[in-house]
Enzyme design. Structure first.
Site, PDB file in Angstrom:
ATOM      1  N   SER A 116      33.392  30.597  34.827  1.00 31.93           N
ATOM      2  CA  SER A 116      33.354  32.037  34.553  1.00 31.93           C
ATOM      3  C   SER A 116      34.460  32.731  35.324  1.00 31.93           C
ATOM      4  O   SER A 116      34.849  32.284  36.416  1.00 31.93           O
ATOM      5  CB  SER A 116      32.002  32.586  35.017  1.00 31.93           C
ATOM      6  OG  SER A 116      32.022  33.984  35.082  1.00 31.93           O
TER       7      SER A 116
ATOM      8  N   TYR B  82      25.106  33.308  41.837  1.00 28.91           N
ATOM      9  CA  TYR B  82      25.547  32.776  40.547  1.00 28.91           C
ATOM     10  C   TYR B  82      27.014  32.337  40.622  1.00 28.91           C
ATOM     11  O   TYR B  82      27.367  31.215  40.236  1.00 28.91           O
ATOM     12  CB  TYR B  82      25.356  33.834  39.447  1.00 28.91           C
ATOM     13  CG  TYR B  82      26.019  33.469  38.135  1.00 28.91           C
ATOM     14  CD1 TYR B  82      25.509  32.473  37.322  1.00 28.91           C
ATOM     15  CD2 TYR B  82      27.177  34.139  37.714  1.00 28.91           C
ATOM     16  CE1 TYR B  82      26.132  32.141  36.119  1.00 28.91           C
ATOM     17  CE2 TYR B  82      27.798  33.819  36.517  1.00 28.91           C
ATOM     18  CZ  TYR B  82      27.285  32.820  35.722  1.00 28.91           C
ATOM     19  OH  TYR B  82      27.896  32.489  34.538  1.00 28.91           O
TER      20      TYR B  82
ATOM     21  N   LYS C 102      29.087  28.492  40.290  1.00 27.08           N
ATOM     22  CA  LYS C 102      30.224  28.149  39.425  1.00 27.08           C
ATOM     23  C   LYS C 102      31.384  27.592  40.261  1.00 27.08           C
ATOM     24  O   LYS C 102      32.022  26.598  39.889  1.00 27.08           O
ATOM     25  CB  LYS C 102      30.686  29.383  38.637  1.00 27.08           C
ATOM     26  CG  LYS C 102      29.675  29.865  37.594  1.00 27.08           C
ATOM     27  CD  LYS C 102      29.427  28.825  36.513  1.00 27.08           C
ATOM     28  CE  LYS C 102      28.339  29.199  35.541  1.00 27.08           C
ATOM     29  NZ  LYS C 102      27.921  28.126  34.656  1.00 27.08           N
TER      30      LYS C 102
END
Ligand code: NAD
Ligand code: UD1
Length: 348
Positions: free
Chosen positions: A134, A158, A162
């Site tokens: 992302s 989050y 990643k």
């Protein structure tokens, strides 16, 4: 006859989290391109109906395994029973706010899940891997557009998952020179397949701009809150690089092809290179659909950044891929999906 026979015996692509928003669109393009697809999903944020719709669109079958990627036994059986030669790994939890309140769930699912998957792949000799990363790995951008060499940072759990998974995959490539990984750093995926039968299906109140707009337009919510109009951008509202989910899906096919030719690690932005503000998006949506989107200015959202858009040249150079679809097509297709499926995949 001979065609279907060779398709049946050709190796499959394993798609984790394939029942989700981006997974369904990618499975459609994989099946249309003649790939065989095995999908594993635990339906924690999706439904089997989404996979049935993929089959309907393409007229082909998906081998669907209901299971969790953290379940080593399921993975081992799956990989030993079928000829699988590559993996596209979507399965993850993705809500930024929830990752702050439930960090363990995110580290367990996103990092633990990937570790279990990689161990099973290693055991089965599967060495080609495409990962859903992302643009969040760029944190608060210091310069725009963002190239893949921009500094990386995690600003919430989050994002940390990643970043950590990218690091793990890079380390795997160093350890095994035959390992091939493409981490695709998505910008903001929106829109839906032209059929209007698959699309984004948020379970609760949407956090993201685009599904919120479509729910306002369909009358499910009274108005859009515009989170701040005092950002340092051309109209004061937040700027992002929205990309049509079908373009994004096609980027995965390009990455698979690349990973078949080239071993080692590559991180690649998937974006359009264009910045669109919240108000630009509202106006584009109104123009494309003829629907009004009532909106009011609200305070800035915690953790937001002013602006973020991609330099997409590496994707063009390495993958020979470029986003083709316009903002208008993103809005029109997203609206068709919302109108035809006001409650997503849940039957009303
Ligand atoms: P999604 O929630 O629609 O799809 C994820 C799928 O993974 C769901 O079907 C869910 O049920 C499944 N899943 C989750 N944990 C699992 C597990 N442990 N085992 C098996 N299945 C599991 O999300 P999406 O928007 O399609 O996103 C796909 C990927 O792309 C995610 O990794 C996400 O972090 C990443 N990503 C998404 C966006 C975005 O804006 N949608 C942006 C950047 C990156
Ligand atoms: C969010 C996530 C990011 C994730 C991305 C794609 C946060 C802080 N970041 O980013 O990690 O990769 O989604 O899933 O959640 N907006 C409004 N009103 C709304 C919703 C959004 O004005 O109701 C604005 C936002 O302030 C922002 C823009 O619209 O300027 C886009 O927001 P959103 O769709 O949530 O995406 P990101 O902020 O890029």
């Amino acid at each position: 006859m001979s065609h279907s026979h060779s398709a049946a015996s050709a190796p499959s692509v394993l798609v984790t989290g394939g029942a989700g928003y981006i997974g369904t669109h990618t499975m459609v393009e994989l099946l249309n391109a003649g790939h065989n697809v095995v999908c594993i999903d635990n339906f924690s944020n999706s439904s089997p109906e989404a996979v049935r719709r993929v089959e309907k669109i393409t007229g082909r079958q998906v081998t669907l395994v209901e299971g969790d990627i953290r379940d080593t036994d399921t993975l081992q059986v799956l990989l030993s029973q079928r000829p699988i030669d590559r993996v596209i790994h979507f399965a993850a939890l993705k809500a930024v706010g929830e990752s702050v309140s439930r960090p363990l769930a995110y580290y367990d699912n996103n990092i633990g899940g990937t570790l279990a998957l990689l161990a099973a792949c290693q055991q089965a000799g599967v060495r080609r891997f495409v990962f859903s990363s992302s643009a969040t790995v760029y944190g608060n951008p210091q310069a725009l557009p963002l190239t893949e060499d921009a500094p990386l940072s995690a600003v919430n759990p989050y994002g940390a998952t990643k970043l950590m998974v990218e690091r793990i995959l890079e380390d795997m490539c160093h350890a095994d020179p035959q390992f091939a990984v493409v981490s695709l750093r998505y910008f903001n995926p929106v829109g839906a397949h032209d059929s209007g039968t698959i699309g984004e299906d948020p379970r609760d109140i949407p956090n993201n701009l685009f599904p919120f707009i479509t729910q306002v337009a369909v009358g499910k919510r009274p108005h859009l809150n515009v989170f701040g109009n005092d950002w340092p951008t051309h109209d004061g509202t937040g700027v992002r690089d929205y990309i049509h989910v079908v373009d994004l899906a096609l980027g995965h096919l390009a990455a698979l092809d690349y990973s078949a030719q080239q071993s080692g690690y590559a991180a690649v932005n998937l974006g359009t290179g264009r910045g669109t503000s919240v108000l630009d998006m509202v106006h584009a949506f109104e123009h494309a659909t003829g629907q009004r989107v009532p909106h009011v200015v609200a305070p800035r959202r915690a953790g937001d950044i002013a602006a973020c858009w991609a330099d997409p040249t590496r994707a063009e150079r390495l993958l020979n891929w470029r986003a083709q679809r316009s903002l208008e097509q993103m809005c029109a297709s997203g609206w068709t999906w919302q109108q035809g499926n006001p409650d997503g995949y849940r039957r009303s």
